[in-house]
Design an enzyme around this catalytic site. Structure first.
Site: not given
Lengths: 377, 326
Positions: B30, B61, B84, B86-87, B130
């Site tokens: 992205e 994702e 990130f 986290d994702f 994040h």
């Protein structure tokens, strides 16, 4: 009916519009879903919508300024999307439950939540601290699209509780953006809502950009048309028209509360500012595009309508500007006065009844803090 | 100056060097194209390589990582970005169940040489969703390799190895290090995966760090030098393969071990390092092994509170002083 900017560079299909950019009122209009939409507001209600729009924009501008001055960590501005948010927010009934993204400051305002709350979140004082059950408005959801599944499960739950299926039934609304429409979760939410006939409205604010990615990179069909593949109605509304946004949302919520299942609303709008204060939209879009959307401003058209119809005079507009100014000033003062959180609060709310490991870490940290001279802990 | 490069620039430079060298390398993610990455870690790539090789994608994702796997099966070497770390949780099936098992389950017939790059870690006040350091998530999955550089030169050198590796590599770029600078490595710079480095030599205590905790440990070592405590700092650079030989050889000389890790203490990667030393190096030790790790709580949004959760120089110096008292 008006043409808008469409996916893939084609002209967009018609959308539901009840107030033109010039402030001309369209009495009623039939959407692509075959439903006839209209609104029947009193003069007081028209003035109320205008007041909401102006105050919401002013508070948002204040938050952007606070971020630029280093008082907030980040801010996701709603500039340009006020009508979609106020229209849908005012269409909610008290018992309805909303699941927002992190940009729904206008809906939050309509739910009666103190507008300071999202600022404490973005100032990094807390992670957002309103009571979702009290205000019927869930926490801001930062991870894109996740809330559509929360909302679907919630909608399935209230169905099991017997709260759906009559005039006073409950309904759920899930807010998300065009970017989130590419998320797996969102598509799973559509499937579940459809097969479980969940009382939910999927309210997609198509603001044309997922950070830098234009709508053309996200879909080849108008987003509202996706609903048909999942088995429920979809409708596109002029998201810069507060009246149409209200009418379409109200009808979809009523459809849901009567147990007739989900609806996808695509509110066709435009993000006038950056995705958040961390990005610079001039790197990925043209000034001319922004200008063409300025001509479709959601507030100017309501003001023009009110003036033309003599629903209010100049005194009213001045009074609203003054109200917005006072509210934004109060917001600023309260943000600047927010106390820093106590360091020991980092150990709170991880588990409802504590945990031996965290208790011991808290104890160790308290002792560490006490080791400093003049510590108040 | 041409011989200095920022960590942020090093990411794009490391990718660009491999893209020039190997036409099968492509990037997807992205905002990596026209916007040049939300962390500006892909600056210049779209301009140089164009849309054929730099794919701006929708925010999906699962699709980014799943499609990287499919592209890798065709012989490409995709470099996928998850904005990130986290994702990574959003695409965990592909990362935990599909990609690392492809070779194993096909009896070695299918190889998926790909890199998943991701901005990792705290220190910038991005809040609970994040800011996490999640190298330990990937550590639980056999079949993945894990790189987490602390310097611009290592970013470039490890990126080269990661892209050339036939194994899937999760490449953690630490957000708090992006603005830092270091020496620009020569054109053919390659750092082998799974080779730790001694970032500072010392004789009294071994401090093991990774990514952001390496500079933290180095600053602590500098302070402690003034107190006549000589700290050796080891930068693991990778968690898989894990270079325990370098760690054990240092502990053999210092007899003291402190591990500094940003992830929560509970389930952190330091537990694995420590268990190997306890198993294979027990007789070398003169003191208990200690870990400075994140508190077992979500990351607070407030800057001041975040620093209380993750390792800091003060926490490391304090722990070293206690250890050196043995």
């Amino acid at each position: 009916m008006t043409k808008g900017r469409g996916a893939g560079g084609e002209s967009a299909p018609e959308f539901v519009q009840l107030l033109t950019p010039d402030g001309e009122r369209i009495d009623k209009v039939t959407g692509a879903d075959g439903v006839e939409y209209t609104v029947d507001f009193t003069d007081d209600e028209y003035r109320g919508l205008y007041r909401d729009l102006v105050v919401v924009r002013k508070l948002d501008a204040e938050a952007t300024a606070l971020q630029r001055q280093g008082e907030l960590g980040i801010w996701a501005s709603l500039l340009g999307q006020e009508a979609a948010q106020v229209g849908s927010g005012r269409a909610l009934r008290q018992q309805d439950m909303a699941f927002p993204t992190y940009r729904e400051h206008g809906v939050l305002y309509c739910r009666g939540i103190d507008p300071i709350m999202p600022l404490s979140l973005f100032r990094g004082v807390d992670h957002g601290a309103w009571d979702p059950n009290q205000f019927r408005f869930n926490m801001y959801t930062i991870v894109i699209g996740a809330q559509t599944l929360h909302a679907t499960g919630y909608a399935m739950g209230i169905t099991k509780d017997g709260k759906v299926g009559n005039d006073d039934g409950e309904a759920v609304i899930a807010y998300f953006g065009d970017g989130a429409s590419a998320q797996g979760d969102v598509n799973e939410a559509f499937i579940w809502a459809s097969v479980f006939n969940a009382p939910i409205v999927f309210f997609c604010q198509n603001n044309q950009y997922a950070i830098s990615e234009p709508i053309e990179k996200q879909t080849r069909v108008p987003l509202y048309q996706r609903a048909s593949g999942f088995g429920f109605p979809g409708v596109r509304v002029d998201g810069n028209d507060v009246l149409a946004s209200y009418a379409v949302t109200r009808a979809a919520l009523d459809h849901a509360r009567h147990g007739q299942g989900p609806t996808l609303i695509e509110a066709y709008t435009y993000r006038m500012g950056a995705h958040t204060t961390t990005d610079d939209p001039t790197r990925y879009r043209m000034a001319g595009e922004v200008e063409s959307w300025q001509a479709r401003d959601p507030i100017a058209r309501v003001r023009a309508f009110i003036a033309k119809q003599q629903i209010a005079g100049d005194d009213f507009f001045t009074e609203v500007d003054e109200l917005a100014r006072r509210e934004s000033l109060a917001l600023r003062e309260r943000v600047l006065a927010m106390p820093d959180p106590d360091p020991l609060t980092i150990f709170e709310h991880v588990y409802p009844h504590g945990s031996p490991l965290i208790d011991s870490q808290r104890q160790g940290f308290a002792e560490y803090m006490d080791s400093f001279e003049g510590s108040s802990h | 100056m041409a011989d200095v490069i920022s960590y942020r620039e090093a990411v794009a430079e490391g990718i660009a060097r491999e893209m020039r060298r190997d036409s099968t390398v492509v990037c997807l993610g992205e905002d990596i194209g026209a916007a040049e990455g939300v962390f500006k870690t892909t600056v210049g790539l779209f301009k140089e390589f164009g849309p054929q090789r730099i794919w701006d994608t929708p925010i999906s994702e699962q699709a980014i990582v799943g499609a990287a796997m499919g592209a890798a099966m065709t012989g490409m070497r995709p470099v996928a970005e998850i904005m990130f770390s986290d994702f990574l949780a959003c695409c965990w099936d592909y990362l935990a169940n599909e990609i690392p098992k492809a070779r194993y389950m096909t009896g070695g017939q299918v190889t998926v040489p790909l890199v998943i790059r991701t901005a990792n870690g705290g220190g910038l006040g991005f809040g609970a969703q994040h800011s996490q350091a999640v190298e330990n998530w990937a550590l639980t999955v056999p079949g993945l390799k894990i790189a987490a550089p602390s310097t611009p030169a290592d970013v470039i050198g490890l990126m080269a190895s990661a892209i050339r590796s036939d194994d899937p590599v999760v490449f953690f770029e630490h957000k708090a290090l992006l603005a830092g600078s270091g020496a620009r490595p020569p054109d053919d710079h390659v750092v082998e995966l799974g080779k730790a480095t001694v970032a500072r030599e010392g004789t009294d205590i071994t401090v093991v760090g990774l990514a952001s905790t390496v500079p933290v440990a180095l600053k602590a070592a500098e302070q402690l030098a003034g107190e006549a405590i000589s700290v050796e700092v080891i930068d693991l650079r990778c968690l898989v393969p894990l270079d325990m030989r370098t760690v054990l050889s240092s502990v053999e000389r210092t007899s003291h071990l402190l591990v500094v890790e940003e992830n929560p203490y509970q389930g952190g990667w330091g537990g694995t390092v420590v268990s190997v030393v306890a198993d294979e190096g027990f007789e070398m030790l003169d003191a208990p092994i200690k870990r400075v790790a994140g508190a077992c709580v979500p990351l607070p949004f407030a800057d001041a509170l975040e620093a209380e959760v993750i390792p800091t120089v003060d926490k490391v110096t304090e722990a070293v002083r206690r250890l050196s008292a043995y």
